[in-house]
Motif scaffolding. Structure first.
Motif, PDB file in Angstrom:
ATOM      1  N   SER A 146      -5.322   5.259   7.239  1.00 41.22           N
ATOM      2  CA  SER A 146      -4.734   4.121   6.524  1.00 41.22           C
ATOM      3  C   SER A 146      -4.163   3.098   7.491  1.00 41.22           C
ATOM      4  CB  SER A 146      -3.646   4.618   5.568  1.00 41.22           C
ATOM      5  OG  SER A 146      -4.201   5.398   4.529  1.00 41.22           O
TER       6      SER A 146
ATOM      7  N   VAL B 198       4.424  -0.677   8.827  1.00 43.65           N
ATOM      8  CA  VAL B 198       4.261   0.719   8.405  1.00 43.65           C
ATOM      9  C   VAL B 198       5.644   1.344   8.283  1.00 43.65           C
ATOM     10  CG1 VAL B 198       3.280   2.962   8.978  1.00 43.65           C
ATOM     11  CG2 VAL B 198       2.016   0.870   9.533  1.00 43.65           C
TER      12      VAL B 198
ATOM     13  N   LEU C 182       2.426  -0.900   4.445  1.00 39.72           N
ATOM     14  CA  LEU C 182       2.106   0.476   4.060  1.00 39.72           C
ATOM     15  C   LEU C 182       3.383   1.296   4.001  1.00 39.72           C
ATOM     16  CD1 LEU C 182       0.149   2.902   3.607  1.00 39.72           C
ATOM     17  CD2 LEU C 182       0.004   3.101   6.110  1.00 39.72           C
TER      18      LEU C 182
ATOM     19  N   LEU D 282       0.854  -1.186   0.000  1.00 36.60           N
ATOM     20  CA  LEU D 282       0.000   0.000   0.000  1.00 36.60           C
ATOM     21  C   LEU D 282       0.889   1.235   0.000  1.00 36.60           C
ATOM     22  CD1 LEU D 282      -2.490  -1.076   2.836  1.00 36.60           C
ATOM     23  CD2 LEU D 282      -2.618  -1.586   0.382  1.00 36.60           C
TER      24      LEU D 282
ATOM     25  N   LEU E 134      -5.329  -0.759   7.800  1.00 38.45           N
ATOM     26  CA  LEU E 134      -4.379  -1.864   7.719  1.00 38.45           C
ATOM     27  C   LEU E 134      -4.541  -2.791   8.916  1.00 38.45           C
ATOM     28  CD1 LEU E 134      -1.808  -3.328   6.692  1.00 38.45           C
ATOM     29  CD2 LEU E 134      -0.470  -1.566   7.875  1.00 38.45           C
TER      30      LEU E 134
ATOM     31  N   THR F  39       0.566  -7.557   4.204  1.00 38.49           N
ATOM     32  CA  THR F  39       0.294  -6.230   3.656  1.00 38.49           C
ATOM     33  C   THR F  39       1.147  -5.194   4.384  1.00 38.49           C
ATOM     34  OG1 THR F  39      -1.991  -6.871   3.143  1.00 38.49           O
ATOM     35  CG2 THR F  39      -1.491  -4.515   3.176  1.00 38.49           C
TER      36      THR F  39
END
Length: 379
Positions: A215, A256, A232, A200, A219, A230
């Motif tokens: 966001s 992240v 970010l 992402l 997530l 996943t």
């Protein structure tokens, strides 16, 4: 022509700043002479005989106090130099042309407390906005978001003929080409992302306003089988510490990554699986049209000025207003589970080919080089 360009701050990677630079470079290519007046300058060191940079030092600890002092200093400089056009990239008095990158301040302020509307910050920003948009002003307005026009007109009665709609600006390196997949794969290898990992992406400065917290929450809300693969990536300038605290609290801090400003944004666009742009407030959202140019699907909030491009292109989803975190959470999971995400990429590339993207500087200069507002009537 002798031009004066005025903006509060220049720094690399900001959307307004990139547009300012492109317009400046194109104006220099056309032989114009430019004085740039600013409070702060970081990065780009232009070396051109027709460009002079003036970094003005003004007193004051708070931004709004410094902005008012800066406006007064610039007006004094302009009276001395008498340029053919004064072009503002922030709201200031005495402009011939205003590049409208910001939303209507007084409209947004109505949602704040009465105490805020009595503050010095409110008074200064309202005063600067009124100087540009009042009905009897004699300037032209380069309008980036059609959605803001009725708001300005409701508060100030600004005549229609002063607004000049601008197309989005997307730099040439953002457009997908035959080499884009290779560049995307190379960056993913550099980041250590496996083939089935979902990437992402968020691009833009002022993390709070861009909705980075939204966001991170989306997530963290993904089902386990999606969440664990996943990641970010956030590119731009902003306050990282509170967002990392939020990531730790939600258990996704290892997923992240804040990359700060980068010169290889295009490679991130080519590498990512999905652009997120759930902004709290966004006049346009350049990252949205950059993603479309790169063939990257997008999940954005409806209050972004460029959200309609996602709808028209059919290359993602738009979260309706008023925003609800649960709606974003569901949309993100739905998009990551999509059976055929390639149709979004194809739709984005097709839209980029048939839509005017990348010519904003040319449009802006046509207005800047044209007659002042009202000169047509007087000849």
């Amino acid at each position: 022509m002798q031009l004066a360009f005025v903006l509060f701050k220049y720094f690399p990677h900001g959307g307004l700043q990139r547009n300012f630079r492109r317009i400046t470079e194109l104006a220099l290519e056309r032989g114009h002479r430019i004085d740039v007046f600013t409070l702060a300058w970081e990065g780009w060191a232009p070396q051109h005989p027709n460009l002079k940079l003036h970094v003005l030092r003004v007193p004051g600890w708070r931004n709004h106090t410094r902005y008012r002092q800066f406006a007064r200093r610039v007006q004094a400089k302009v009276q001395t130099r008498q340029p053919d056009r004064v072009v503002g990239f922030n709201k200031l008095p005495g402009l011939d042309v205003y590049y409208n990158a910001d939303p209507c301040f007084i409209e947004r302020a109505q949602a704040r407390s009465r105490l805020y509307r009595l503050s010095g910050r409110y008074r200064v920003h309202a005063e600067l906005e009124r100087a540009v948009f009042r009905a009897d002003a004699h300037n032209r307005i380069l309008l980036l978001s059609e959605a803001e026009k009725p708001l300005f007109q409701r508060w100030y009665g600004t005549p229609d003929d002063r607004f000049h709609p601008m197309p989005p600006y997307v730099s040439a390196d953002r457009f997908a080409d035959a080499d884009s997949p290779r560049r995307g794969r190379a960056l993913r290898r550099e980041l250590g992302l496996a083939g089935d990992t979902r990437m992402l992406l968020m691009v833009g400065s002022d993390f709070r306003r861009k909705g980075v917290d939204r966001s991170i929450r989306a997530l963290a809300a993904l089902p386990d089988e999606l969440r664990v693969k996943t990641y970010l990536y956030v590119l731009g300038k902003g306050r990282v510490a509170p967002l990392m605290r939020l990531s730790r609290r939600l258990g996704v801090n290892d997923q992240v990554h804040f990359m700060q400003g980068r010169d290889d944004v295009a490679n991130f666009l080519f590498a990512a699986d999905l652009l997120l742009h759930p902004a709290y407030q966004e006049n346009t959202g350049t990252a949205i049209v950059e993603a479309i140019a790169a063939g990257l699907p997008a999940l954005v909030t409806a209050n972004c000025g460029y959200a309609f491009h996602v709808e028209r292109a059919g290359c993602g989803e738009v979260i309706p207003s008023p925003f609800e975190q649960a709606a974003m959470d569901s949309a993100l999971a739905r998009m990551l589970r999509a059976a055929n995400p390639e149709h979004w990429r194809a739709a984005a590339r097709d839209y980029a080919m048939r839509t005017e993207l990348g010519t904003r500087a040319e449009h802006a200069l046509r207005v800047i080089e044209g007659p002042r507002h009202g000169e047509e009537a007087t000849g």
